[in-house]
Design an enzyme around this catalytic site. Structure first.
Site, short mmCIF file in Angstrom:
data_model
loop_
_atom_site.label_atom_id
_atom_site.label_comp_id
_atom_site.label_asym_id
_atom_site.label_seq_id
_atom_site.Cartn_x
_atom_site.Cartn_y
_atom_site.Cartn_z
N ASP A 353 3.75 6.00 -3.54
CA ASP A 353 4.70 4.93 -3.90
C ASP A 353 4.68 4.62 -5.39
OD1 ASP A 353 6.64 3.20 -2.59
OD2 ASP A 353 5.41 1.53 -3.31
N THR A 481 23.70 1.33 -1.76
CA THR A 481 22.30 1.61 -2.07
C THR A 481 21.47 1.87 -0.82
OG1 THR A 481 20.45 0.88 -3.48
CG2 THR A 481 21.45 -0.78 -2.01
#
Length: 550
Positions: A353, A481
């Site tokens: 991440d 998005t």
């Protein structure tokens, strides 16, 4: 100056996808593997969590982090349609049309940002993919839009971030952040088009315009991450990462969405200024492996780190560079994409991440103890080890393949779906990974919440990269998005009796200060008037900014 005036026409006519794009020989088999993975995950959701937000795969249960309205179902709807799963799509659409958005099922506050991109975006995309025939689906989209319009209650320019439907509207004190305030204009534009009520777009575009015309950006095109209720910047942080990212994404995509129906260069010129400023100030090359990353800046101090969320920039720059004829931006977008793909060189084959690196200019703070060997081998070190089914690297690989046809991007996707199947398969379905650098499958290394965007984004991008490039072409569709595809704006619908009233709840909640919607008086394409003086000033302002950068 003429270049900037003609930007909308340029963006409208340009092609993103490479002509004559050829799929690799293994594309059909890989597409079917993605399809199978999706159905396994969605089947587990149906069995153990249908109507709830997320599947809890390890425990065969459900969790409701998005108000309990069924986020995974809404996010899955467009993907179901694209994959040809008509029966499952019809079942999901029938459920979505009946969800009561008047209040949260969990009692929690409603995230304006998440609800707009997941729920509203999913409904509108499903409605358009289904040829705009499901009146019940559109009616519930309008009901949700009316609830979301309370984010402007009190007359502020930018929407509040946390709402309590059925009560007093926004409860979020300023400042908000750019992503929360500036990631709604695509969804509200399409809702306005489908209902004939332009008020939805007036609210969203007003917020976007206030942010884009910030008179004191940190760098040209890059205002501070935080802002007050009227769109004025607070602080000095700029990034392409979380809390900022999708505002920049929507500048370009809204310019594309509206390019054939209006003549406002503000959105594309602002995006172009942001990209050129980022090339000048934020693009960094690593001292090992020569990788290209986008770092963040706070008051001019770079942190030499990046996260998966910012990796959308690769695809976004590829798209924008193709639309504007800027090969240098396309090339930089490809370099960012390749850098992000390199972070998947872990024991699991999935990316972390977050990560950090030493810049080639020698201005970093040094490699932490114990990380030197990993950095030497990889060109980055891991700062956040989890893989939370983020889609952004697959997203950029999808754009890169559609724009170039380079098979390295389909190879990356093929390896990615196999890594997902090998390491994310859980008690039922698939889930998240705690540490991507553990090379052996373990239930203990897994989380217990499959976020809805796994269905909306990860599965859709992986499926489409192996699919016929003419299907959901980037020259015909714009993704929000959350990867919900929408067509560029066309004619507005005639306003129905229900859409001619002001957006806002009918159950006693506080409504935004709005006027009623109206259809196009001349019956032509979508036109929302932009005062000529503002339009000219925007062109002059951005022409001055960009002439110093180009």
């Amino acid at each position: 100056m003429i270049f900037f005036l003609l930007l909308p026409l340029l963006v409208a006519g340009a092609q993103v996808q490479k002509a004559g794009l050829k799929l690799p020989d293994d594309a059909a088999a890989n597409k079917e593997l993605v399809h199978k993975t999706f159905l396994e995950a969605y089947g587990a959701y149906k069995q153990y969590a249908f109507g709830h937000d997320d599947l809890a795969p390890k425990t065969r249960g459900a969790v409701d982090p998005r108000n309990g309205w069924g986020a995974s179902l809404f996010d899955a709807m467009p993907t179901l349609f694209i994959m040809g799963e008509k029966e499952l799509f019809d079942e999901a659409a029938a459920f979505a049309a009946k969800v009561d958005f008047s209040k949260s099922k969990t009692g929690a506050g409603v995230s304006f940002f998440e609800t707009t991109i997941r729920y509203l975006g999913g409904i509108l995309s499903a409605y358009e993919l289904g040829n705009k025939t499901d009146a019940a689906l559109l009616a519930n989209a309008q009901h949700l839009g009316d609830q979301l319009a309370t984010a402007w209650a009190g007359g502020q320019t930018v929407p509040g971030s946390n709402l309590y439907f059925g009560s007093a509207g926004s409860t979020a004190p300023p400042p908000s952040n750019l992503a929360e305030a500036g990631t709604n204009v695509i969804e509200f534009a399409k809702l306005a088009q489908f209902t004939g009520n332009e008020t939805y777009l007036r609210l969203a575009e007003g917020a976007m315009r206030a942010i884009a015309t910030n008179p004191s950006p940190v760098y040209p095109g890059l205002p501070p991450l935080n802002l007050d209720r009227n769109g004025k910047g607070v602080g000095a942080t700029v990034t392409w990462g979380g809390a900022y990212d999708s505002y920049l994404e929507y500048l370009l995509k809204y310019g594309r969405l509206t390019a054939t129906t209006r003549t406002d260069p503000l959105w594309t010129t602002t995006w172009l200024a942001a990209v050129d400023s980022s090339i000048a100030h934020l693009i960094t090359t690593t001292s090992k492996k020569n990788l290209t990353f986008l770092t963040s800046s706070n008051g001019g101090i770079l942190d030499y780190s990046m996260g998966d969320l910012a990796c959308f920039a690769g695809g976004n720059w590829i798209m924008g560079g193709k639309l504007l004829g800027r090969d240098d931006i396309v090339d930089m977008g490809l370099r960012i994409t390749d850098g992000c793909m390199a972070t998947y060189n872990t024991a699991s084959g999935l990316g972390p991440d977050g990560w950090a690196f030493e810049p080639a200019n020698g201005q970093g703070s040094g490699v932490p103890p114990g990380q030197q060997q990993f950095y030497d081998d990889h060109g980055f070190w891991i700062t956040s080890a989890g893989y939370y089914v983020r889609p952004e690297v697959f997203e950029s690989a999808f754009y890169a393949f559609r724009a170039t046809g380079d098979p390295k991007y389909t190879t990356f996707a093929a390896n990615g779906i196999r890594a997902i199947r090998s390491y994310l398969n859980s008690t039922v379905g698939y889930t998240t990974l705690r540490d991507v650098n553990q090379g052996k499958w373990s239930l203990d290394n897994q989380g217990n919440d499959l976020e809805s965007f796994f269905f909306a984004e990860v599965m859709k991008y992986l499926y489409l990269i192996f699919d016929d490039p003419a299907h959901i072409s980037l020259d015909e569709w714009v993704f929000n998005t959350e990867a919900h595809p929408l067509r560029p704006l066309g004619e507005f619908a005639a306003p129905s009796p229900s859409s001619s009233s002001s957006p806002g709840p009918s159950n006693g909640g506080s409504s935004a200060d709005t006027s009623g919607g109206k259809g196009n008086e001349d019956g032509g394409g979508f036109q929302i008037a932009v005062p000529v003086g503002i339009w000219i000033l925007a062109c002059v302002s951005f022409a001055g900014v960009l002439s110093s950068l180009l």
